[in-house]
Each structure stands twice: as structure tokens, then as C-alpha cells.
Design an enzyme around this catalytic site. Structure first.
Site, PDB file in Angstrom:
ATOM      1  N   THR A  54       0.823  -1.218   0.000  1.00 42.82           N
ATOM      2  CA  THR A  54       0.000   0.000   0.000  1.00 42.82           C
ATOM      3  C   THR A  54       0.855   1.265   0.000  1.00 42.82           C
ATOM      4  O   THR A  54       2.005   1.237   0.473  1.00 42.82           O
ATOM      5  CB  THR A  54      -0.897  -0.020   1.261  1.00 42.82           C
ATOM      6  OG1 THR A  54      -1.452   1.263   1.461  1.00 42.82           O
ATOM      7  CG2 THR A  54      -0.112  -0.356   2.511  1.00 42.82           C
ATOM      8  N   ASP A  55       0.273   2.363  -0.455  1.00 42.61           N
ATOM      9  CA  ASP A  55       0.978   3.651  -0.379  1.00 42.61           C
ATOM     10  C   ASP A  55       1.012   4.191   1.050  1.00 42.61           C
ATOM     11  O   ASP A  55       1.751   5.139   1.335  1.00 42.61           O
ATOM     12  CB  ASP A  55       0.325   4.680  -1.324  1.00 42.61           C
ATOM     13  CG  ASP A  55      -1.149   4.962  -1.000  1.00 42.61           C
ATOM     14  OD1 ASP A  55      -1.714   4.313  -0.110  1.00 42.61           O
ATOM     15  OD2 ASP A  55      -1.720   5.850  -1.658  1.00 42.61           O
ATOM     16  N   GLU A  56       0.232   3.583   1.939  1.00 47.86           N
ATOM     17  CA  GLU A  56       0.176   4.120   3.307  1.00 47.86           C
ATOM     18  C   GLU A  56       1.496   3.942   4.055  1.00 47.86           C
ATOM     19  O   GLU A  56       1.724   4.588   5.074  1.00 47.86           O
ATOM     20  CB  GLU A  56      -0.975   3.471   4.089  1.00 47.86           C
ATOM     21  CG  GLU A  56      -2.303   3.766   3.428  1.00 47.86           C
ATOM     22  CD  GLU A  56      -3.502   3.523   4.304  1.00 47.86           C
ATOM     23  OE1 GLU A  56      -3.399   3.643   5.531  1.00 47.86           O
ATOM     24  OE2 GLU A  56      -4.564   3.189   3.757  1.00 47.86           O
ATOM     25  N   TYR A 112      -1.959  -0.357  10.938  1.00 49.27           N
ATOM     26  CA  TYR A 112      -2.060  -1.056   9.647  1.00 49.27           C
ATOM     27  C   TYR A 112      -0.852  -0.731   8.776  1.00 49.27           C
ATOM     28  O   TYR A 112      -0.167  -1.631   8.272  1.00 49.27           O
ATOM     29  CB  TYR A 112      -3.354  -0.639   8.934  1.00 49.27           C
ATOM     30  CG  TYR A 112      -3.366  -0.964   7.449  1.00 49.27           C
ATOM     31  CD1 TYR A 112      -3.328  -2.290   7.007  1.00 49.27           C
ATOM     32  CD2 TYR A 112      -3.379   0.049   6.481  1.00 49.27           C
ATOM     33  CE1 TYR A 112      -3.326  -2.588   5.639  1.00 49.27           C
ATOM     34  CE2 TYR A 112      -3.378  -0.248   5.123  1.00 49.27           C
ATOM     35  CZ  TYR A 112      -3.344  -1.572   4.710  1.00 49.27           C
ATOM     36  OH  TYR A 112      -3.333  -1.879   3.367  1.00 49.27           O
ATOM     37  N   LYS A 155       2.181  -3.211   7.399  1.00 46.79           N
ATOM     38  CA  LYS A 155       2.465  -3.418   5.970  1.00 46.79           C
ATOM     39  C   LYS A 155       3.908  -2.989   5.669  1.00 46.79           C
ATOM     40  O   LYS A 155       4.601  -3.648   4.880  1.00 46.79           O
ATOM     41  CB  LYS A 155       1.488  -2.622   5.097  1.00 46.79           C
ATOM     42  CG  LYS A 155       0.074  -3.135   5.088  1.00 46.79           C
ATOM     43  CD  LYS A 155      -0.087  -4.534   4.515  1.00 46.79           C
ATOM     44  CE  LYS A 155       0.111  -4.611   3.019  1.00 46.79           C
ATOM     45  NZ  LYS A 155      -0.241  -5.955   2.479  1.00 46.79           N
TER      46      LYS A 155
HETATM   47  N1  LIG Z   1      -8.012  -1.837  -0.525  1.00 50.43           N
HETATM   48  C1  LIG Z   1      -7.111  -0.960  -0.937  1.00 50.43           C
HETATM   49  O1  LIG Z   1      -7.453   0.156  -1.310  1.00 50.43           O
HETATM   50  C2  LIG Z   1      -5.651  -1.371  -1.004  1.00 50.43           C
HETATM   51  C3  LIG Z   1      -4.749  -0.489  -1.600  1.00 50.43           C
HETATM   52  C4  LIG Z   1      -3.406  -0.868  -1.707  1.00 50.43           C
HETATM   53  C5  LIG Z   1      -2.990  -2.084  -1.206  1.00 50.43           C
HETATM   54  N2  LIG Z   1      -3.883  -2.914  -0.615  1.00 50.43           N
HETATM   55  C6  LIG Z   1      -3.390  -4.220  -0.149  1.00 50.43           C
HETATM   56  O2  LIG Z   1      -3.989  -5.189  -0.991  1.00 50.43           O
HETATM   57  C7  LIG Z   1      -4.226  -6.385  -0.257  1.00 50.43           C
HETATM   58  C8  LIG Z   1      -5.685  -6.774  -0.375  1.00 50.43           C
HETATM   59  O3  LIG Z   1      -6.487  -5.702   0.103  1.00 50.43           O
HETATM   60  P1  LIG Z   1      -8.069  -5.819   0.162  1.00 50.43           P
HETATM   61  O4  LIG Z   1      -8.606  -4.451   0.235  1.00 50.43           O
HETATM   62  O5  LIG Z   1      -8.535  -6.757  -0.850  1.00 50.43           O
HETATM   63  O6  LIG Z   1      -8.226  -6.502   1.597  1.00 50.43           O
HETATM   64  P2  LIG Z   1      -9.479  -7.256   2.227  1.00 50.43           P
HETATM   65  O7  LIG Z   1      -9.432  -6.940   3.683  1.00 50.43           O
HETATM   66  O8  LIG Z   1     -10.720  -6.980   1.466  1.00 50.43           O
HETATM   67  O9  LIG Z   1      -9.146  -8.807   2.007  1.00 50.43           O
HETATM   68  C9  LIG Z   1      -8.152  -9.465   2.723  1.00 50.43           C
HETATM   69  C10 LIG Z   1      -8.341 -10.956   2.525  1.00 50.43           C
HETATM   70  O10 LIG Z   1      -7.294 -11.628   3.250  1.00 50.43           O
HETATM   71  C11 LIG Z   1      -7.882 -12.703   3.985  1.00 50.43           C
HETATM   72  N3  LIG Z   1      -7.053 -12.947   5.177  1.00 50.43           N
HETATM   73  C12 LIG Z   1      -6.907 -12.140   6.260  1.00 50.43           C
HETATM   74  N4  LIG Z   1      -6.078 -12.709   7.146  1.00 50.43           N
HETATM   75  C13 LIG Z   1      -5.675 -13.888   6.603  1.00 50.43           C
HETATM   76  C14 LIG Z   1      -4.811 -14.922   7.039  1.00 50.43           C
HETATM   77  N5  LIG Z   1      -4.179 -14.862   8.228  1.00 50.43           N
HETATM   78  N6  LIG Z   1      -4.619 -15.995   6.238  1.00 50.43           N
HETATM   79  C15 LIG Z   1      -5.264 -16.088   5.036  1.00 50.43           C
HETATM   80  N7  LIG Z   1      -6.108 -15.139   4.584  1.00 50.43           N
HETATM   81  C16 LIG Z   1      -6.299 -14.051   5.361  1.00 50.43           C
HETATM   82  C17 LIG Z   1      -9.281 -12.223   4.327  1.00 50.43           C
HETATM   83  O11 LIG Z   1     -10.156 -13.305   4.627  1.00 50.43           O
HETATM   84  C18 LIG Z   1      -9.670 -11.483   3.052  1.00 50.43           C
HETATM   85  O12 LIG Z   1     -10.250 -12.362   2.116  1.00 50.43           O
HETATM   86  C19 LIG Z   1      -3.800  -6.104   1.180  1.00 50.43           C
HETATM   87  O13 LIG Z   1      -2.520  -6.635   1.359  1.00 50.43           O
HETATM   88  C20 LIG Z   1      -3.770  -4.583   1.257  1.00 50.43           C
HETATM   89  O14 LIG Z   1      -2.785  -4.162   2.169  1.00 50.43           O
HETATM   90  C21 LIG Z   1      -5.210  -2.585  -0.500  1.00 50.43           C
END
Ligand SMILES: NC(=O)c1ccc[n+]([C@@H]2O[C@H](COP(=O)([O-])OP(=O)(O)OC[C@H]3O[C@@H](n4cnc5c(N)ncnc54)[C@H](O)[C@@H]3O)[C@@H](O)[C@H]2O)c1
Length: 390
Positions: free
Chosen positions: A147-149, A173, A177
Site C-alpha cells: 500500500t501507499d500508506e 495497519y 504493511k
Molecule cells: N483496498 C485498498 O485500497 C488497497 C490499496 C493498496 C494495497 N492494498 C493491499 O492489498 C491487499 C488486499 O487488500 P483488500 O482491500 O482486498 O483486503 P481485504 O481486507 O478486502 O481482504 C483481505 C483478505 O485476506 C484474507 N485474510 C486475512 N487474514 C488472513 C490470514 N491470516 N490468512 C489467510 N487469509 C487471510 C481475508 O479473509 C480477506 O479475504 C492487502 O494486502 C492490502 O494491504 C489494499
């Protein structure tokens, strides 16, 4: 492997699978659905926390190229067994605890999954990588989705985050990350694991859990509920349509340089206020019969999130220049598609917003009513907004 893990053998395609973690979440499920159209078989390891929803993948549940494994990335035995069994050509690591507000209330799960879980995966991936040879070894990649955070916050005039921007995470968070990114980097440099990191800005689109800004505003507006916005609403985020993020990950997997970091962003900086008012305007247009029109009258100011970052902006020129990726959706086209998707998928929203979701919303917004007033009641243009999406 535990008995409660649902394992269906991949049949049909002889192609080498990829192992996706967290594929039942928001971005992961969009990625899996997109990958299965052309990319070949997928093994999806997901713990199904509150953020994971197998319904997102119902349309591919009986696809022989798709296998779901219900399990935890912190389970070293399971992860090692999956790598040995499936010999994937890549691990695409989405699994994380990802909701900033929850990380403030309960950081433990974030440290466990985001740090320990990534460490467990890296250790197993290294062992697997060291056990293979030839093309299997040359083609293997570990793609860590971040993430950019991790870069912290920007002042209004500061240049956007680039790949050399020092890390300065501000929430539990973001700190977890950032830790995981550093672990990946160390595994490249110390053990030669062929890993790549992507740092992406705020995503929006189908299947996003309705705690987050855009789906929350849509769901509340449709029911005539208040649209809770944090602080003064001037927090700026750089928005990217989720399928553009998925295409970026695919591009990096295909052509990214090992050991590199690529920032991913759409160049769409918007204040949270602008996002909310644009959603409201789209709903006014797409749901003309709504009795809550104009929907922006539902905006209500609430106390800001502690330590709320003011601005994120991503410089994605490295990804564009080196790998030729470009976002295909503008904020306007992507947001319209998103609102249309939520309107067409009311049953999905209803499903994920029952039970535990209701409890969390009550907990998160209790006591935030800091004299919050609806914009209409004040009879002025909306000047405050601000639930940040992540
Ligand atoms: N949502 C955003 O805007 C965004 C932006 C940049 C990066 N990201 C990164 O992208 C990735 C996905 O983000 P998202 O928004 O889809 O997240 P999300 O919270 O919607 O989904 C996370 C998934 O991981 C699973 N999970 C959680 N803990 C787990 C574990 N211990 N073992 C196995 N599975 C597990 C959850 O059940 C869920 O299906 C993350 O790593 C996040 O940091 C998200």
C-alpha cells in the site's frame, strides 16, 4: 492439512497454477476472477475473516481451474504443503488485515497476519524456490501486494510518493504493511528470493466491503441513513479502479524486475468530500425515484480518525515507463461502474452487512457524533466529509 480445509483438485488445465493469498477479499477476488479468464489455474488460500467472502467467487466455484483452500497464511505446515503440492509459478500475496479503523481498535491481528503471515510465506517460498530447478526456478515470482500508506502523509503541495520516498507509516495497519515490505526486501537481498513489491493507492470497485468509504456511502444513501464523514473532509486520496490495479499486478508478474518496487496509482487525487458528493450525484441520477434525493443532504460530520493521514498521492511513472502499464479507467468512469455494480448487487451488500458488520459499525461510530450536523440542516454547501477508505 486440516480436515476443515476444502480442497478440490485442479483438473482440466495442465497449466501451472499461481498461488493467491487473500483471494476472497476485495482486490484478491477481483484479481482471481480476472486471472481465470485468461491466466490459467489459481489456488486461493484464504482464512475467510470478516473481510473474506466466498460469495465473491461463486461464479467460478465449480471451475476446474479454481481451487479454494480455507486456511491461514500463518500456518507454516499448510503453506509448505500447498507449495509442494501445486508447484506454483508465482505467489501473489494479498492476504492481510487491511482496515485502518480496525487496526486502531485492535492492532494484534494486524501484526500477526501482516508481519508473521508474510514471514511464514516468505520462509516457505524460499524453501520451495531452493527445491526447484530449470524453468520452474527461473520463472518463479513472489509478488507482495502493498500500500501507499507505508509512506505516511503528504502536505498539500508535496510531490507524490515515489519508490524512493522514505517509509513513515502512521497507523498500526501501515506499520504492519511497512514491516512486511521490509521482510520481502530482506528475503530478496539475503536469500535471493525472486520477489517484487507493489505499493498501490486507494482502490475502489466491485466487492469492496461496505465499511469502506465508497460502498458505505452508497449503502447508507440508498437507505436514507446519515453519510458519516470524518473531520473536515479534505483528506486527499489517489483513487484507482480495482481492475486497473489487477492489470498492474499482472503486468508486474509478467515483466517486473526482481527485487524492485513499483508504485501503482491512477493519478486521481480527490478529497473525501469530493468523492462523497460525486457518489451522491451519481445516485441522484441513477436512482431518480429515491425519496432521499438530493443524497448529499445526508452528509453528517463526525469526529476524525486519530492520526488520520492528510494526503496520499502516488507517482506511478516507473510502472508506466518501464512496463507500459496505464490505468484504463478515469475516476468518473470507474466510479460510475462501481455505483452501477452496487445497485445491481443489493443482495451481496445485504449478505455482508448482517451480523458482525452491524456490531462493528456501532462500535466504530459510537461517540463520534461530535455535534455532527447534516449539511441540509445547516443550509450550506457541504464543507466537511471524510471517512477515509482504508
Ligand atoms: N483496498 C485498498 O485500497 C488497497 C490499496 C493498496 C494495497 N492494498 C493491499 O492489498 C491487499 C488486499 O487488500 P483488500 O482491500 O482486498 O483486503 P481485504 O481486507 O478486502 O481482504 C483481505 C483478505 O485476506 C484474507 N485474510 C486475512 N487474514 C488472513 C490470514 N491470516 N490468512 C489467510 N487469509 C487471510 C481475508 O479473509 C480477506 O479475504 C492487502 O494486502 C492490502 O494491504 C489494499
Amino acid at each position: 492439512m486440516g480436515l476443515n480445509q476444502k480442497v478440490e483438485m485442479i483438473t482440466g488445465s495442465g497449466a501451472t497454477p499461481i498461488l493467491v493469498t487473500g483471494g476472497a477479499g476485495f482486490i484478491g477476488s477481483n484479481f482471481v476472477l480476472d486471472w481465470l479468464k485468461t491466466g490459467g489455474p489459481v489456488v486461493n488460500l484464504d482464512k475467510l475473516t470478516y473481510a473474506g467472502n466466498p460469495e465473491n467467487l461463486a461464479s467460478v466455484a465449480s471451475n476446474p481451474a479454481y481451487q479454494f483452500v480455507h486456511g491461514d497464511i500463518c500456518d507454516a505446515e499448510l503453506v509448505t504443503a500447498l507449495l509442494r503440492q501445486h508447484r506454483p509459478r508465482a505467489v501473489v500475496h494479498f492476504a492481510a488485515e487491511s482496515h485502518v479503523d480496525r487496526s486502531i481498535v485492535g492492532p494484534e491481528a494486524f501484526l500477526r497476519t501482516n508481519i508473521d503471515g508474510t514471514f511464514t510465506l516468505l520462509r516457505a517460498a524460499r524453501e520451495y524456490y531452493d527445491s526447484v530447478a530449470g524453468e520452474e526456478r527461473a520463472g518463479f515470482r513472489f509478488l507482495h501486494v502493498s500500500t501507499d500508506e507505508v509512506y505516511g502523509t503528504l502536505t498539500p503541495e508535496a510531490p507524490a510518493f515515489h519508490e524512493e520516498t522514505p517509509y513513515a507509516p502512521n497507523s498500526p495497519y501501515a506499520a504492519s504493511k511497512a514491516s512486511s515490505d521490509h521482510l520481502v526486501r530482506a528475503w530478496v537481498h539475503t536469500y535471493g528470493l525472486p520477489a517484487i513489491v507493489t505499493n498501490c493507492s486507494n482502490n475502489y470497485g466491485p466487492y469492496q466491503f461496505p465499511e469502506k468509504l465508497i460502498p458505505l456511502m452508497i449503502a447508507n444513501a440508498l437507505q436514507g441513513k446519515a453519510l458519516p464523514v470524518y473531520g473536515d473532509g479534505q483528506q486527499v486520496r489517489d483513487w484507482l479502479y480495482v481492475l486497473d490495479h489487477c492489470r498492474a499486478i499482472r503486468t508486474v508478474l509478467e515483466r517486473g524486475r526482481v527485487g524492485e518496487t513499483y508504485n501503482v496509482g491512477g493519478g486521481n487525487q480527490r478529497s473525501n468530500l469530493e468523492v462523497v458528493t460525486t457518489v451522491c450525484a451519481l445516485l441522484d441520477e441513477l436512482v431518480p425515484e429515491s425519496k432521499f434525493k438530493p443524497h448529499r443532504q445526508l452528509v453528517k460530520y463526525v469526529t476524525d480518525r486519530p492520526g488520520h493521514d492528510r494526503r496520499y498521492a502516488i507517482d506511478a511513472r516507473k510502472l508506466e515507463r518501464e512496463l507500459g502499464w496505464r490505468a484504463q479507467e478515469s475516476f468518473e468512469t470507474g466510479l460510475r461502474k462501481t455505483v452501477e455494480w452496487y445497485l445491481a448487487n443489493a443482495a451481496w451488500v445485504k449478505d455482508v452487512t448482517s451480523g458482525a458488520y452491524q456490531q462493528w459499525m456501532a462500535q466504530n461510530y459510537a461517540g463520534r457524533d461530535a455535534g455532527g450536523v447534516s449539511v441540509a440542516a445547516k443550509g450550506r454547501t457541504i464543507v466537511a466529509s471524510g471517512e477515509s477508505a482504508r
